[in-house]
Design a protein around this motif. Structure first.
Motif, PDB file in Angstrom:
ATOM      1  N   ILE A   1       0.872  -1.170   0.000  1.00 58.73           N
ATOM      2  CA  ILE A   1       0.000   0.000   0.000  1.00 58.73           C
ATOM      3  C   ILE A   1       0.910   1.221   0.000  1.00 58.73           C
ATOM      4  O   ILE A   1       1.635   1.462   0.962  1.00 58.73           O
ATOM      5  N   GLU A   2       0.875   1.951  -1.104  1.00 58.09           N
ATOM      6  CA  GLU A   2       1.719   3.131  -1.250  1.00 58.09           C
ATOM      7  C   GLU A   2       0.966   4.366  -0.765  1.00 58.09           C
ATOM      8  O   GLU A   2      -0.260   4.338  -0.619  1.00 58.09           O
ATOM      9  N   PRO A   3       1.695   5.454  -0.525  1.00 59.16           N
ATOM     10  CA  PRO A   3       0.998   6.705  -0.155  1.00 59.16           C
ATOM     11  C   PRO A   3      -0.058   7.045  -1.204  1.00 59.16           C
ATOM     12  O   PRO A   3       0.160   6.854  -2.403  1.00 59.16           O
ATOM     13  N   ASN A   4      -1.211   7.524  -0.735  1.00 61.43           N
ATOM     14  CA  ASN A   4      -2.328   7.804  -1.630  1.00 61.43           C
ATOM     15  C   ASN A   4      -3.001   9.105  -1.213  1.00 61.43           C
ATOM     16  O   ASN A   4      -2.769   9.604  -0.107  1.00 61.43           O
ATOM     17  N   VAL A   5      -3.820   9.643  -2.089  1.00 64.46           N
ATOM     18  CA  VAL A   5      -4.430  10.955  -1.863  1.00 64.46           C
ATOM     19  C   VAL A   5      -5.239  11.014  -0.559  1.00 64.46           C
ATOM     20  O   VAL A   5      -5.086  11.956   0.202  1.00 64.46           O
ATOM     21  N   PRO A   6      -6.088  10.017  -0.249  1.00 64.54           N
ATOM     22  CA  PRO A   6      -6.827  10.112   1.017  1.00 64.54           C
ATOM     23  C   PRO A   6      -5.991   9.719   2.246  1.00 64.54           C
ATOM     24  O   PRO A   6      -6.514   9.685   3.351  1.00 64.54           O
ATOM     25  N   ASN A   7      -4.701   9.439   2.035  1.00 69.30           N
ATOM     26  CA  ASN A   7      -3.804   9.047   3.135  1.00 69.30           C
ATOM     27  C   ASN A   7      -4.285   7.816   3.888  1.00 69.30           C
ATOM     28  O   ASN A   7      -4.193   7.749   5.117  1.00 69.30           O
ATOM     29  N   LEU A   8      -4.797   6.832   3.168  1.00 67.20           N
ATOM     30  CA  LEU A   8      -5.244   5.584   3.787  1.00 67.20           C
ATOM     31  C   LEU A   8      -4.046   4.687   4.038  1.00 67.20           C
ATOM     32  O   LEU A   8      -3.174   4.552   3.187  1.00 67.20           O
ATOM     33  N   ASP A   9      -4.025   4.072   5.218  1.00 63.14           N
ATOM     34  CA  ASP A   9      -2.965   3.123   5.517  1.00 63.14           C
ATOM     35  C   ASP A   9      -3.584   1.795   5.943  1.00 63.14           C
ATOM     36  O   ASP A   9      -4.793   1.684   6.140  1.00 63.14           O
ATOM     37  N   GLU A  10      -2.736   0.800   6.067  1.00 64.66           N
ATOM     38  CA  GLU A  10      -3.211  -0.552   6.359  1.00 64.66           C
ATOM     39  C   GLU A  10      -3.997  -0.623   7.666  1.00 64.66           C
ATOM     40  O   GLU A  10      -5.024  -1.301   7.747  1.00 64.66           O
ATOM     41  N   GLN A  11      -3.556   0.095   8.685  1.00 68.00           N
ATOM     42  CA  GLN A  11      -4.253   0.080   9.977  1.00 68.00           C
ATOM     43  C   GLN A  11      -5.679   0.608   9.837  1.00 68.00           C
ATOM     44  O   GLN A  11      -6.615   0.015  10.364  1.00 68.00           O
ATOM     45  N   GLN A  12      -5.862   1.703   9.114  1.00 71.36           N
ATOM     46  CA  GLN A  12      -7.200   2.261   8.910  1.00 71.36           C
ATOM     47  C   GLN A  12      -8.097   1.270   8.174  1.00 71.36           C
ATOM     48  O   GLN A  12      -9.280   1.145   8.494  1.00 71.36           O
ATOM     49  N   LEU A  13      -7.525   0.590   7.189  1.00 68.63           N
ATOM     50  CA  LEU A  13      -8.319  -0.362   6.420  1.00 68.63           C
ATOM     51  C   LEU A  13      -8.801  -1.505   7.296  1.00 68.63           C
ATOM     52  O   LEU A  13      -9.962  -1.917   7.217  1.00 68.63           O
TER      53      LEU A  13
END
Length: 171
Positions: free
Chosen positions: A50-62
């Motif tokens: 999971i690379e940096p993305n516009v909504p700043n989603l990371d694995e923990q949030q998912l």
């Protein structure tokens, strides 16, 4: 009046090499906007990051706020009574939808067509319609929910869908 079209967008794990979805956002036939984070399957994470993305989603949030692919597919089965939905980047959306179905051993239940073609079939140039509204941000740079809302409003402004079907948006 015919049911409203379903517009969809997604955020992928990578902008360079998208392999799986992190987020799906779509409109319903009632002109509501739904958004769901996707819990990444272990199989996806075995070969992709999971690379940096516009909504700043990371694995923990998912993992904390997301839903399993099977839950998302069940919701789509209940909501999508069509074999065509429309996306800004249909190839990418198709790839992410296919990954979601594929991880459960299923084939997609619908095709993803270009949102531009949906508007063009109704004699509306989407790029011109955006310019007429005075928006300077390109559609692909909008937040996913803002993109879907924008598409619905353009459709209303051009008489393609009934304004009474669109909930009021507070700005």
């Amino acid at each position: 009046m015919a049911s409203l079209p379903i517009f969809i967008t997604a955020v992928a794990n990578s902008s360079d090499e998208p392999a799986f979805p992190l987020l799906f956002t779509w409109s319903t036939h009632e002109a509501q906007v739904k958004e769901v984070l996707v819990i990444p399957d272990d199989e996806w994470l075995a070969s992709h990051t999971i690379e940096p993305n516009v909504p700043n989603l990371d694995e923990q949030q998912l993992y904390e706020f997301g839903y399993e692919a099977s839950d998302i597919l069940a919701e789509w089965t209940n909501e999508f009574d069509t074999d065509v939905i429309y996306g800004l980047d249909p190839e990418l959306i198709h790839q992410l939808v296919e990954a979601t179905y594929d991880i459960k051993g299923l084939e997609p239940a619908f095709e993803v067509h270009s949102i531009h073609s949906w508007f063009e079939e109704r004699d509306v140039n989407l790029n011109d319609a955006i310019a007429e509204q005075g928006h300077s941000t390109p559609l692909h740079l909008l937040a996913p929910d803002e993109l879907i809302i924008q598409l619905l409003h353009i459709a209303v402004e051009h008489g393609l869908i009934d304004p009474s079907d669109i909930p009021a948006v507070e700005e």
